[in-house]
Scaffold this active site. Structure first.
Site, short mmCIF file in Angstrom:
data_model
loop_
_atom_site.label_atom_id
_atom_site.label_comp_id
_atom_site.label_asym_id
_atom_site.label_seq_id
_atom_site.Cartn_x
_atom_site.Cartn_y
_atom_site.Cartn_z
N HIS A 48 38.53 17.51 58.88
CA HIS A 48 39.93 17.71 59.02
C HIS A 48 39.97 19.11 59.57
O HIS A 48 40.95 19.58 60.47
CB HIS A 48 40.54 17.53 57.77
N TYR A 51 36.43 19.58 62.90
CA TYR A 51 36.25 18.80 63.90
C TYR A 51 34.79 18.66 64.48
O TYR A 51 34.36 18.28 65.61
CB TYR A 51 36.86 19.06 65.14
N LYS A 91 53.43 20.54 69.36
CA LYS A 91 52.20 20.04 68.77
C LYS A 91 52.44 18.83 67.91
O LYS A 91 53.64 18.55 67.63
CB LYS A 91 51.52 21.21 67.74
N HIS A 95 49.54 13.12 59.13
CA HIS A 95 49.61 13.35 57.67
C HIS A 95 49.25 11.86 56.78
O HIS A 95 50.19 11.54 56.21
CB HIS A 95 50.78 14.03 57.11
N GLN A 240 50.41 17.27 48.89
CA GLN A 240 51.34 18.58 48.39
C GLN A 240 52.63 18.17 48.24
O GLN A 240 53.21 16.97 48.52
CB GLN A 240 51.14 19.38 49.94
N GLU A 312 46.82 23.76 48.80
CA GLU A 312 47.79 23.44 49.85
C GLU A 312 49.27 23.65 49.57
O GLU A 312 49.80 22.80 50.25
CB GLU A 312 47.21 22.38 50.61
N GLN A 314 52.80 24.17 49.76
CA GLN A 314 53.62 24.47 50.94
C GLN A 314 54.39 25.62 51.12
O GLN A 314 54.32 26.62 50.33
CB GLN A 314 54.33 23.13 51.30
N GLY A 536 45.86 19.51 69.34
CA GLY A 536 46.57 18.46 68.72
C GLY A 536 45.70 18.32 67.23
O GLY A 536 45.54 19.32 66.31
N ASN A 537 45.30 17.12 66.78
CA ASN A 537 44.64 16.81 65.79
C ASN A 537 43.83 15.55 65.78
O ASN A 537 44.23 14.57 66.46
CB ASN A 537 45.86 16.55 64.78
N SER A 539 42.18 12.72 63.30
CA SER A 539 42.19 12.06 61.97
C SER A 539 41.23 11.00 61.97
O SER A 539 41.70 9.82 62.44
CB SER A 539 43.53 11.66 61.60
#
Length: 736
Positions: A48, A51, A91, A95, A240, A312, A314, A536-537, A539
């Site tokens: 996560h 990468y 972006k 989740h 979270q 984490e 928030q 970006g991301n 997952s």
């Protein structure tokens, strides 16, 4: 450091590290790590955050253009020059795992996190989108998930005060255990007011601002880097809890403090919390930090160092400011009634030293923790899955032509993947801020006016994961092309993309082949449309032990720019008598169509017919026709094929249409096939000759807009009223 029992390789494995990674940590430190240090590496070297299983392929994507102000991975979010001294930061992130266990908070905090990424760039968020995937909507688990996710997105976004202007929702059995919740945000900033996630200047103070720190979200990054199992519910502390009202205060305070020009660097505390922010900012600025953990505002007593570092919680930021500006910065956060505590100072050591009540509890090199630094990088084995060649054996001639076309039409209009999303969108505030131009005048992409200009940003999220599963390379290229097509059909020019790459376990060679192939498809799509990747991301681990991986779902979030809002184009027919044309060439193709998949129950077929150059030419033609004011509407042909595109264009104005299949294609292929690079447009009769002279690509006249009724090849398939009722009633009846 205090004497303590040192963890072993077994401890490392329990924290998600590989034995060879534990050995590498010992080599980096020159000793065995203590538990706090091992916990630091476990989250920072999780997929996560690091990468580690994807970066070698991500680096092959195009990442630059004349508009790019921050390349992929350089900052919290992408940053693109949109002219007039303005930039757009945008972006998309996932989740997924938190939403699978606690859908309300999982989705809500996803919205909160992506917006913080935007305003840490100095940009004020102006619009949100989301891309959602669930299992069978008839099942209780799916209904629980979708109700929780939609309410979480709505409650957080509405309270925060940023409009949700669009998105997508799809249903398939493969998402039963693992829903996908991808959140997109875009913001606007003056180019001379941008901020950076960096740290430098020996002696500069380090502040934590915003909410107090609790035990929620501990090991959340590691939790997002493993499969969902029956025991995942035990990981609920990894989910979270969000507070949108706190985030609104944090937004205003952050933009105010950035305006003082006293900030060296700022970063959101998302995945991995304090340790992620301190390490990434320090590594980027090639400095270190001394951090006093006991000075972190906490809302729970007895928190130990690793909990404080990995929490984490928030609505928190890490800010490095110029020495001497402490009082000015603190006064701003005091005004907004937010915590603002100095927890450290910048050093020249390039190391992170964490102290608790005067004791050194962890000492780690910043560079070795982060992506692009010392974090491991792997070249994973990949192998074409057996199903790929099986899908290619599909024979279109083996599909029986339906005897009852109106029944197919009813099936498609009421299918959960095609029906109206109003049940969802009505729970979102789409009008706050007054700049959304798409609420009452629908278009293929969301159009958001930029204040004090005649410009608008045009944004969309797109991915047909059924196509990607059938052929990951071709399917991902189609996702890029469809995003661009939606922006072009709305009057915009594609500029750049962000991506959210949702896949199964990367250690499974067939899953990794899907990932590699999708990246190749994304690369060729982005190169064709000159839309570099801003970030970006990734997952991974979206799979369960019982049901396997989800369909590969590389969600494309694309930014477009409309230089003049007078060029805005909508998707709906305007008035009876207008002519209807199809731009692009229909193919003898039913592959991966909703009609084939859900009506005929044929699950094995390749991706739809697609040619990148043909797609580019069609989009160029649409741009030109819009600029010449020769068309009144434009709507791309996608899910459900030509019939659904026609119906979606007719229903907003409660109009109808009469069209004919003038090709030699079978009726179901012509009306329900999903071959790409096609757009339905409507044209005033007086513009007929000028339009036909200007098209420049293959087109055909289909028919005309009528006051009511869907008439195809001389037969009434549906009344407009019945079509609207079918389209509108499906989700409410499923989710009541």
């Amino acid at each position: 450091m205090p004497v303590q029992d040192l963890p072993t390789v077994d401890t490392a494995q329990q924290l998600g590290l590989l034995p060879e990674e534990y050995d590498r940590i010992c080599e980096i430190l020159g000793r065995q790590p203590n538990f706090t240090e091992l916990s630091i590496f476990s989250v920072m070297w999780s997929e996560h955050c690091s990468y580690k299983n994807s970066i070698v392929w991500l680096k092959t994507l195009p990442r630059d253009s004349e508009r790019m102000l921050a390349k992929a991975g350089e900052e919290n979010a992408g940053l693109v020059d949109i002219g007039d001294g303005l930039a757009c930061s945008f972006k998309i992130e996932s989740h997924n795992h938190p939403s699978a266990l606690e859908p309300y908070q999982g989705a809500a905090t996803g919205v909160g996190g992506i917006n913080r990424d935007i305003f840490t760039m100095g940009a004020r968020p102006v619009a949100q989108l989301n891309s959602l995937r669930f299992g069978d909507p008839k099942k209780a688990r799916t209904q629980w998930l979708i109700k929780g996710v939609v309410k979480g997105i709505g409650d957080y976004g509405n309270a925060f005060g940023i409009p949700t202007v669009g998105g997508e929702i799809y249903f398939d059995d493969c998402y039963h255990v693992n829903p996908l919740v991808n959140a997109f945000s875009a913001g606007i900033v003056k180019t001379d007011m941008t901020a950076s996630a960096t740290s430098y200047g020996v002696g500069n103070p380090v502040f934590i601002v915003g909410s107090a720190t609790g035990k929620d979200g501990i090991h959340g990054a590691a939790f997002a880097s493993k499969d969902i199992t029956e025991d995942s519910a035990k990981d609920l502390p990894s989910v979270q809890v969000g507070d949108p009202f706190m985030e609104k205060l944090l937004l205003e305070a952050t933009l105010e403090v950035l305006a003082t020009k006293q900030v060296i660097g700022i970063q959101d505390m998302g995945a991995a919390g304090i340790i992620c922010s301190t390490s990434e900012m320090s590594a980027k600025g090639e400095h270190g930090m001394d951090i006093w953990l006991d000075k972190v505002p906490m809302r729970q007593e007895g928190m130990v160092p690793f909990e404080i570092l990995l929490s984490e919680s928030q609505e928190r930021m890490l800010i490095v400011v110029k020495k001497g500006a402490e009082a000015e910065v603190k006064a701003i956060f005091d005004k907004w009634d937010l915590n603002c505590a100095q927890i450290g100072v910048v050093t020249d050591t390039k190391r992170l030293k964490f102290h608790m009540h005067g004791e050194l509890v962890a000492d780690v090199p910043a560079h070795d923790l982060v992506l692009g630094g010392g974090a491991p990088v792997y070249h994973r084995e990949y192998r074409e899955p057996a199903y790929y060649q099986e899908f290619k054996k599909f024979d279109i001639d083996a599909v029986a032509e339906p005897t009852d076309y109106p029944a197919v039409a009813r099936h498609l209009l009421s299918h959960p993947n095609i029906c109206s999303r109003n049940w969802v969108s009505q729970q979102y505030d789409s009008m706050v801020g007054t700049d959304n131009m798409s609420t009452n005048q629908p278009s293929d992409a969301a159009v958001v006016r930029i204040k004090d200009t005649n410009k608008a940003i045009v944004i969309t999220v797109d991915c047909n994961s059924r196509y990607v599963n059938a052929d990951p390379e071709e399917g991902c290229a189609i996702a890029v092309a469809e995003a661009a097509r939606n922006i072009v059909c709305s009057g915009g020019e594609p500029v750049a993309i962000t991506n959210c790459l949702n896949f199964g376990n990367p250690y499974v060679p067939e899953v990794y082949w899907q990932f590699v192939s999708a990246i190749k498809g994304m690369k060729k799509g982005c190169e064709q449309f000159n839309t570099p990747v801003t970030g970006g991301n990734v997952s991974f681990y979206n799979q369960s032990s019982d049901e396997g991986p989800v369909f590969p779902t590389p969600t494309i979030g694309m930014l477009g720019l409309m230089d003049d809002v007078a060029n805005r184009m909508t998707l709906h027919f305007r008035e009876a008598g207008d002519l209807i044309y199809l731009i692009g060439t229909p193919k003898k193709d039913l592959a991966s169509s909703e009609y084939l998949y859900s009506y005929h129950k044929v699950k094995k077929s390749p991706a739809p017919a697609f040619d990148l150059q043909e797609e580019y030419d069609v989009q160029a033609a649409i741009k030109s026709l819009i600029q010449q004011k020769l068309i009144r509407s434009a709507h791309d042909v996608s899910d459900g094929g030509l019939f659904v595109a026609l119906a979606e264009a007719a229903m907003p104005g409660q109009l109808g249409f009469t069209v004919e299949n003038k090709t030699d294609l079978r009726g179901d292929i012509f009306y329900f096939g999903e071959s790409q690079s096609r757009v339905v447009v409507s044209v005033k009769r007086e513009h007929k000759e000028a339009f036909e002279a200007a098209v420049g690509v293959a087109y055909q006249w289909l028919g005309q807009v009528t006051p009511t009724g869907f008439v195809l090849d001389g037969k009434v398939w549906l009344s407009t009223e019945e079509a609207i009722d079918l389209h509108e009633s499906t989700l409410p009846s499923l989710l009541r």
